[in-house]
Design a protein around this motif. Structure first.
Motif, mmCIF file in Angstrom:
data_model
loop_
_atom_site.group_PDB
_atom_site.id
_atom_site.type_symbol
_atom_site.label_atom_id
_atom_site.label_comp_id
_atom_site.label_asym_id
_atom_site.label_seq_id
_atom_site.Cartn_x
_atom_site.Cartn_y
_atom_site.Cartn_z
ATOM 1 N N ALA A 27 18.973 30.506 20.801
ATOM 2 C CA ALA A 27 20.427 30.664 20.657
ATOM 3 C C ALA A 27 20.746 31.770 19.659
ATOM 4 O O ALA A 27 21.628 32.613 19.899
ATOM 5 C CB ALA A 27 21.052 29.340 20.211
ATOM 6 N N VAL A 31 22.790 35.286 20.352
ATOM 7 C CA VAL A 31 23.982 35.657 19.586
ATOM 8 C C VAL A 31 23.790 37.023 18.938
ATOM 9 O O VAL A 31 24.677 37.887 18.985
ATOM 10 C CB VAL A 31 24.297 34.580 18.528
ATOM 11 N N VAL A 36 26.311 36.547 24.757
ATOM 12 C CA VAL A 36 27.137 35.341 24.812
ATOM 13 C C VAL A 36 28.480 35.730 25.419
ATOM 14 O O VAL A 36 28.854 36.906 25.432
ATOM 15 C CB VAL A 36 27.345 34.716 23.407
ATOM 16 N N TRP A 52 31.765 28.930 23.333
ATOM 17 C CA TRP A 52 30.907 30.103 23.480
ATOM 18 C C TRP A 52 29.699 29.702 24.319
ATOM 19 O O TRP A 52 28.994 28.767 23.976
ATOM 20 C CB TRP A 52 30.463 30.617 22.114
ATOM 21 N N TRP A 53 29.473 30.433 25.404
ATOM 22 C CA TRP A 53 28.393 30.108 26.315
ATOM 23 C C TRP A 53 27.294 31.162 26.242
ATOM 24 O O TRP A 53 27.566 32.343 26.029
ATOM 25 C CB TRP A 53 28.908 30.033 27.762
ATOM 26 N N PRO A 54 26.052 30.755 26.443
ATOM 27 C CA PRO A 54 24.954 31.735 26.486
ATOM 28 C C PRO A 54 25.006 32.548 27.769
ATOM 29 O O PRO A 54 25.411 32.053 28.816
ATOM 30 C CB PRO A 54 23.695 30.853 26.438
ATOM 31 N N VAL A 87 24.417 27.782 20.809
ATOM 32 C CA VAL A 87 25.081 29.086 20.804
ATOM 33 C C VAL A 87 26.482 28.973 20.218
ATOM 34 O O VAL A 87 26.903 29.788 19.382
ATOM 35 C CB VAL A 87 25.129 29.662 22.235
ATOM 36 N N ASP A 88 27.219 27.964 20.648
ATOM 37 C CA ASP A 88 28.584 27.786 20.142
ATOM 38 C C ASP A 88 28.585 27.582 18.634
ATOM 39 O O ASP A 88 29.391 28.176 17.901
ATOM 40 C CB ASP A 88 29.232 26.589 20.845
#
Length: 902
Positions: A27, A31, A36, A52-54, A87-88
């Motif tokens: 993740a 980022v 992302v 927030w999505w990968p 990730v978020d």
């Protein structure tokens, strides 16, 4: 049966911890690489949440495959959810607002529109869109926005299916027209060796199903959006190939290649363009130093008789990669430049040309110049340009003598040991004298140094000795955690009583440039100013104006995140010397090593993105030992690390004896433990997702509190005596230790329990133990440490693990008791090393209290089995435990043998 089941659960916890850690590392990589995308989703309660999505690229596919437990839908959903959460969380940490003491922008009273609310929620701690965004048409507006954002995200993911679109570039058949042919192919992600021409796919003559047509069309659309040079593809009825002129090809290779790779496309280029060999100039020395510039003396610790202040004559040599160019090849370059061609063929390979760079290269090739040994050494290490203009690449320094030996990575061996300075009130050990010589040697070369000796080997003493052996007129700024400022004052007074020392801390410190200037003038030449990391952040502008002689960052792992205000403030300071002191140069990921060395020697490892591609990904993801050795060779000159376990370093350091002390729960504890465990299992069964994870973590904390003492969990203020098996064992140990006249450190992670324990031990032992926790002021902490160091001082020192686990020298103690266990063994080791360090004359006995047959025994086994992975695995232990299935959680926390060892 129960024992083997318990061991299997512990193994499952370890595997889950490792998986979680790898997921979080991926993740962070996504980022940092910008892979992302902001999204919007409707949760189970009907609340809109910004997320927030990968958006993984093709290069991330091996990591994703390694994280999949099985090729089935449940495994894919589990990975998708965990990676999205990580990730978020990572993005939101990066987007946190400035510190509280900085002014915040005023909020508008106007009601936010739905898109505005979404943008605000993307950077907020709470991902939920505020209710004020609702309108009378909220339902339709929300649905439309969800659909449009989903469609937008799908466009970015067009290249992430089962088939990958590849672009193979063929060299021109006609040398005069120089038209490049671009062929489109398809290959399955699982078998990269199978390349099928796209025209065969359109004709139905490929092994791929017709159902993939829509996905391939989507990839073509994304391809043209990312590389407009290819827009003629969409004019073809069945796009399969394209002719490109040289300018279009150069744009594709230089400006689009990385973008296409991130989006999942493969660009197959001829070897010369693919390898990216660059034209450059190399400084080849003609004769060794033949004089001095300004009459400077050779640096102490230089070794081998090499005078780096002497001047060296050198010639600029044109090279392609690492090979010199011949006269004929230089003529080819000149003709290509005259014709303004962006590509030239050298040695059978195509090479990109930059007109300004080629003109400069042709002008300087064969010219002679001179530079000092120091300048050439820095040039060879990538820290100096030797006067080259920005458009030219310095391709290194070549020397056949001692300078070449240094450039080959021999700095550690060449930096000779220095004797203990006369003004140093003490005697340095041989390994410390070598460390002193290394610090002075690098400092006089203008190179930053990271002294990463193991905890307890005397990094502070070596640094203080370097202040005396390499005196500078401008002041030295030492930045350290606030808990260590007093220790620095005492160590400077002890080892260098002739140095003036001042503290820049607290409300009375200077707040203006004039005030700081007066304070430094009062110090006199070569004085030392101490400040904390917190003050460095708050006074960044003030401290950044001063030109420092030397910057010292103690416990420098605090600067491992280059995005924090603290790290940015440290990087903005200017000084002749930069030194970092840390016992843990890398805690979790290689990016931390980049941050540290970038602070000391900016540019050494390139940008963070370059470092990630060249080193971090191959080493962390692929376990590439060759790349790891390359990185070690590049960083070794600037990072010196010795270990206490090396008997050649510290043969006389007494040993460390570690023992797990199993304790049996009292009847009250066992009853309470069972009730808390039952409640936890009931809550875990009735919840899911983030809510369940939070409940599990809170429940595990309550179980650990019960293991400490019923009164710790109940917080009822009742008497402690006779109610806890762990407290009874702790009392027995203390009785035995005090009877022999020895001193002891007792660590607990819970401040509230430490308060109760301190009061109880004061009544039971007849004297009040010292109690150090995070709520004490610096002066109070220093007083406690000084009292404990005296022979007549209290024999029991109770410490909060976080407040007292680093930086303190407490060698008066020969015993350490860990009352409760931390998830991370490195944290416990740091605490133990308050006593097991240089200056300790007795063996240190470490007692780790564990309630057998409880969750504590499972945690103990997990730590023991994963110690070699340190923070990488066990630091995520709590998160791993929170994701256990209810059945595995039941097995881990169930009470076995009534709280005794099963």
């Amino acid at each position: 049966m129960g024992r083997s089941r318990s061991e299997s659960v512990v193994q499952a916890v370890g595997a889950e911890a490792a998986w979680t850690s790898r997921c979080e590392r991926l993740a962070a990589v996504l980022v940092e690489g910008g892979r992302v995308v902001p999204g919007l989703q409707l949760d189970a309660t009907g609340c809109l949440r910004a997320q927030w999505w990968p958006l993984p690229a093709a290069e991330d596919r091996p990591w994703l495959e390694a994280l999949l437990a099985a090729d089935d839908l449940p495994s894919q959903l589990r990975l998708s959810e965990a990676l999205a959460e990580a990730v978020d969380r990572c993005v939101r940490l990066r987007l946190q607002p400035p510190a509280a003491n900085e002014p915040k922008p005023a909020r508008s009273r106007r009601r936010q529109t739905l898109p505005e609310a979404w943008l605000s929620a993307l950077g907020a701690v709470d991902s939920a869109l505020p209710a004020s965004a609702a309108t009378s048409a909220a339902t339709s507006a929300e649905a439309a926005m969800l659909d449009s954002i989903s469609a937008w995200v799908r466009q970015g993911m067009a290249a992430s299916g089962e088939l990958q679109l590849c672009l193979r570039c063929h060299e021109p058949a006609d040398g005069r027209r120089r038209r490049w042919s671009l062929e489109l192919l398809l290959r399955p992600i699982g078998d990269p060796s199978l390349l099928v021409p796209l025209d065969s796919f359109w004709a139905g003559e490929s092994p791929f199903p017709a159902s993939a047509f829509e996905a391939v069309l989507g990839q073509l659309g994304l391809l043209v959006r990312l590389a407009p040079e290819l827009d003629q593809l969409l004019e073809q009825q069945a796009p399969a190939s394209l002719q490109l002129d040289e300018p279009a090809l150069v744009t594709l290779v230089t400006q689009r290649a990385a973008l296409l790779s991130d989006a999942g496309f493969a660009l197959l280029l001829p070897s010369g363009l693919r390898q990216g060999q660059r034209l450059g100039l190399r400084a080849r020395t003609l004769e060794s130093g033949r004089g001095k510039r300004g009459g400077r003396a050779a640096p102490a610790g230089g070794g081998a008789g090499l005078d780096l202040s002497a001047l060296f004559r050198f010639e600029w040599q044109a090279v392609l990669g690492d090979r010199p160019l011949s006269a004929a090849e230089l003529s080819s370059l000149q003709r290509a430049a005259a014709l303004k061609r962006p590509l030239v063929r050298l040695r059978g390979q195509w090479t990109l040309l930059d007109a300004a760079a080629v003109a400069g290269l042709l002008r300087l090739a064969g010219q002679q110049d001179e530079a000092s040994g120091t300048e050439l050494l820095r040039g060879g290490l990538g820290l100096e340009r030797l006067g080259l203009p920005a458009e030219l690449e310095l391709a290194g320094v070549e020397d056949g003598g001692a300078l070449g030996t240094l450039l080959a990575g021999d700095l550690h061996q060449r930096a000779a040991a220095l004797p203990t300075p006369e003004a140093f009130a003490g005697v340095l050990r041989p390994y410390q004298q070598r460390g002193l010589g290394w610090l002075v040697f690098l400092g006089r070369l203008g190179l930053g140094a990271c002294l990463a000796d193991d905890m307890g080997l005397g990094k502070t003493a070596q640094l203080i000795a370097s202040l005396l052996a390499d005196p500078l007129e401008p002041p030295t700024l030492v930045v350290a955690p606030v808990t260590l400022l007093g220790n620095w004052q005492r160590e400077l007074e002890r080892f260098a009583p002739g140095l003036a020392v001042a503290l820049h801390h607290g409300p009375e410190r200077p707040r203006t440039a004039t005030g700081l200037k007066r304070a430094l003038q009062a110090l006199g030449p070569g004085g030392v100013l101490l400040c904390s990391y917190g003050v460095l952040s708050r006074d960044a502008a003030l401290l950044g104006v001063q030109r420092w002689g030397r910057l010292v960052f103690d416990e420098a792992q605090q600067l491992k995140n280059p995005y924090t205000a603290m790290s940015k403030a440290a990087a903005a300071l200017t000084a002749e010397r930069r030194i970092a002191l840390t016992g843990t140069p890398v805690e979790n990921r290689l990016n931390e090593l980049w941050a540290l060395l970038h602070l000391l020697n900016p540019g050494l490892l390139g940008s963070l993105g370059q470092f990630r591609q060249r080193f971090a990904l191959p080493i962390e993801r692929d376990q590439d030992t060759v790349v790891a050795e390359q990185l070690r060779g590049l960083t070794a000159p600037f990072l010196l690390r010795r270990l206490k376990s090396d008997r050649s370093i510290l043969p006389d350091l007494p040993g460390k004896i570690e023992q797990t002390e199993f304790c049996q729960l009292s009847q009250e504890q066992a009853t309470l433990y069972q009730a808390v465990a039952d409640e936890l299992l009931e809550q875990a069964e009735a919840s899911d997702g983030i809510t369940r994870q939070g409940l599990v973590l809170a429940g595990l904390t309550r179980l650990k509190q019960v293991c400490n003492h019923p009164a710790h969990y109940l917080d009822d203020g009742t008497d402690l005596a006779g109610r806890s098996g762990k407290l009874t064992r702790c009392e027995d140990l203390l009785d035995a230790i005090l009877e022999t006249g020895e001193k002891v450190l007792v660590f607990t992670q819970y401040t509230a329990w430490g308060e109760r324990l301190a009061a109880h031990l004061a009544r039971r032992c007849g004297s009040e133990p010292l109690w150090l926790h995070g709520g004490l002021a610096r002066a109070q902490r220093d007083t406690l440490v000084a009292r404990f160091a005296t022979a007549a001082g209290p024999p029991i020192f109770l410490l909060s693990l976080k407040a007292g686990g680093t930086g303190l020298n407490l060698t008066a103690a020969s015993h350490v008791i860990h009352y409760d266990r931390w998830w991370n063994p490195a944290v416990e080791d740091q605490a133990t090393d308050r006593a097991h360090r240089l200056g300790q004359r007795r063996s240190v006995h470490v007692h780790k209290l564990v309630c057998g047959g409880t969750v504590e025994e499972g945690i103990d086994a997990l730590i023991a089995g994963k110690r070699q992975l340190a923070e990488r695995v066990v630091a995520s232990g709590e998160q791993a435990l929170s994701r256990l299935s209810t059945e595995d959680l039941r097995e881990l926390i169930r009470l076995r043998g009534q709280g005794g060892r099963p």
